[in-house]
Design a protein around this motif. Structure first.
Motif, PDB file in Angstrom:
ATOM      1  N   GLY A  44       1.231  -1.141  -0.093  1.00  0.00           N
ATOM      2  CA  GLY A  44       0.210  -0.252   0.165  1.00  0.00           C
ATOM      3  C   GLY A  44       1.002   1.168  -0.352  1.00  0.00           C
ATOM      4  N   GLN A  45       0.611   1.692   1.129  1.00  0.00           N
ATOM      5  CA  GLN A  45       1.576   3.751   0.913  1.00  0.00           C
ATOM      6  C   GLN A  45       2.443   3.494   1.505  1.00  0.00           C
ATOM      7  OE1 GLN A  45      -1.343   6.335   1.609  1.00  0.00           O
ATOM      8  NE2 GLN A  45      -1.985   6.594  -0.811  1.00  0.00           N
ATOM      9  N   SER A  46       2.626   2.402   2.916  1.00  0.00           N
ATOM     10  CA  SER A  46       3.498   2.215   3.380  1.00  0.00           C
ATOM     11  C   SER A  46       4.943   1.184   2.693  1.00  0.00           C
ATOM     12  CB  SER A  46       2.911   1.724   4.941  1.00  0.00           C
ATOM     13  OG  SER A  46       2.146   1.918   5.120  1.00  0.00           O
ATOM     14  N   ILE A  47       6.387   1.318   3.641  1.00  0.00           N
ATOM     15  CA  ILE A  47       7.007   0.701   3.616  1.00  0.00           C
ATOM     16  C   ILE A  47       7.808  -0.109   4.754  1.00  0.00           C
ATOM     17  CG2 ILE A  47       9.572   0.693   2.899  1.00  0.00           C
ATOM     18  CD1 ILE A  47       9.458   3.485   1.943  1.00  0.00           C
ATOM     19  N   VAL A  48       7.615  -1.554   4.896  1.00  0.00           N
ATOM     20  CA  VAL A  48       7.643  -2.105   5.651  1.00  0.00           C
ATOM     21  C   VAL A  48       9.252  -3.132   5.711  1.00  0.00           C
ATOM     22  CG1 VAL A  48       7.467  -5.242   6.842  1.00  0.00           C
ATOM     23  CG2 VAL A  48       5.283  -3.073   5.499  1.00  0.00           C
ATOM     24  N   PHE A  49       9.857  -3.080   6.474  1.00  0.00           N
ATOM     25  CA  PHE A  49      10.949  -3.453   7.311  1.00  0.00           C
ATOM     26  C   PHE A  49      11.101  -4.232   8.459  1.00  0.00           C
ATOM     27  CE2 PHE A  49      11.451   1.013   6.251  1.00  0.00           C
ATOM     28  CZ  PHE A  49      12.748   1.151   5.598  1.00  0.00           C
ATOM     29  N   LYS A  59      10.419  -2.710  11.526  1.00  0.00           N
ATOM     30  CA  LYS A  59       9.560  -1.465  11.330  1.00  0.00           C
ATOM     31  C   LYS A  59       8.416  -1.209  10.053  1.00  0.00           C
ATOM     32  CE  LYS A  59      13.153   0.609  14.040  1.00  0.00           C
ATOM     33  NZ  LYS A  59      13.390  -0.513  14.530  1.00  0.00           N
ATOM     34  N   ILE A  60       7.888  -0.696   9.901  1.00  0.00           N
ATOM     35  CA  ILE A  60       6.916  -0.031   9.152  1.00  0.00           C
ATOM     36  C   ILE A  60       6.986   1.269   8.870  1.00  0.00           C
ATOM     37  CG2 ILE A  60       4.714   0.479   7.942  1.00  0.00           C
ATOM     38  CD1 ILE A  60       3.594  -2.070   9.913  1.00  0.00           C
ATOM     39  N   HIS A  61       7.685   2.002   7.909  1.00  0.00           N
ATOM     40  CA  HIS A  61       7.673   3.473   7.227  1.00  0.00           C
ATOM     41  C   HIS A  61       6.413   4.002   6.586  1.00  0.00           C
ATOM     42  CE1 HIS A  61       9.952   7.334   6.678  1.00  0.00           C
ATOM     43  NE2 HIS A  61       9.066   7.322   5.147  1.00  0.00           N
ATOM     44  N   THR A  62       5.364   5.147   7.567  1.00  0.00           N
ATOM     45  CA  THR A  62       4.065   5.685   6.003  1.00  0.00           C
ATOM     46  C   THR A  62       4.649   6.954   6.189  1.00  0.00           C
ATOM     47  OG1 THR A  62       3.680   5.863   8.702  1.00  0.00           O
ATOM     48  CG2 THR A  62       3.511   3.598   7.361  1.00  0.00           C
ATOM     49  N   THR A  63       5.130   7.788   6.617  1.00  0.00           N
ATOM     50  CA  THR A  63       5.331   8.792   6.448  1.00  0.00           C
ATOM     51  C   THR A  63       5.788   9.690   5.359  1.00  0.00           C
ATOM     52  OG1 THR A  63       7.554   9.577   7.374  1.00  0.00           O
ATOM     53  CG2 THR A  63       5.292   9.196   8.747  1.00  0.00           C
ATOM     54  N   GLN A  64       4.952  10.521   4.513  1.00  0.00           N
ATOM     55  CA  GLN A  64       6.056  11.145   3.414  1.00  0.00           C
ATOM     56  C   GLN A  64       5.417   9.966   2.150  1.00  0.00           C
ATOM     57  OE1 GLN A  64       9.976  11.809   4.686  1.00  0.00           O
ATOM     58  NE2 GLN A  64       8.941  13.911   5.160  1.00  0.00           N
ATOM     59  N   ILE A  65       4.561   8.793   2.271  1.00  0.00           N
ATOM     60  CA  ILE A  65       4.741   8.412   0.942  1.00  0.00           C
ATOM     61  C   ILE A  65       2.955   8.504  -0.015  1.00  0.00           C
ATOM     62  CG2 ILE A  65       4.305   6.141  -0.473  1.00  0.00           C
ATOM     63  CD1 ILE A  65       6.357   5.369   2.170  1.00  0.00           C
TER      64      ILE A  65
END
Length: 107
Positions: A44-49, A59-65
């Motif tokens: 989706g609009q997230s990057i999963v680490f 971790k999950i990065h969801t900002t600025q996407i």
């Protein structure tokens, strides 16, 4: 009645989002620490680490996407991450020790 206290034990990361006739593009971080194997992918609009050795440190990065993530790729030494989205945009993320998070280095 007394309120219960909750603590975060770990993050159960989602699976990569898929689209018919398109393969999932993920990347394994080449700069690994002891006890880490970080696999990065978009959902989706997230990057999963996802740490495939110890899932509790994922971790999950969801900002600025703003659009769906279609491709994620680490550089050769694992310090930067290129992220492509469905709108044709590319962002370069770099790890910030001060903020303890990925920040956008280039857009």
């Amino acid at each position: 009645m007394e309120a219960q206290a909750f603590t975060l034990d770990g993050i159960l990361t989602p699976t990569p989002s898929t689209k018919r006739a398109f393969r999932v593009k993920w990347s394994l971080n080449p700069a690994q620490k002891e006890g880490e194997r970080i696999l990065a992918y978009g959902t989706g609009q997230s990057i999963v680490f996802r740490n495939i050795i110890n899932w509790k440190t994922s971790k999950i990065h969801t900002t600025q996407i703003l659009k769906d993530v279609t491709c994620v790729k680490y550089n050769n030494i694992g310090t930067y991450l290129a992220v492509g989205d469905a709108g044709g945009g590319v962002k370069i993320l770099g790890w910030s020790e001060a903020e303890n998070a990925y920040i956008v280095k280039w857009e």
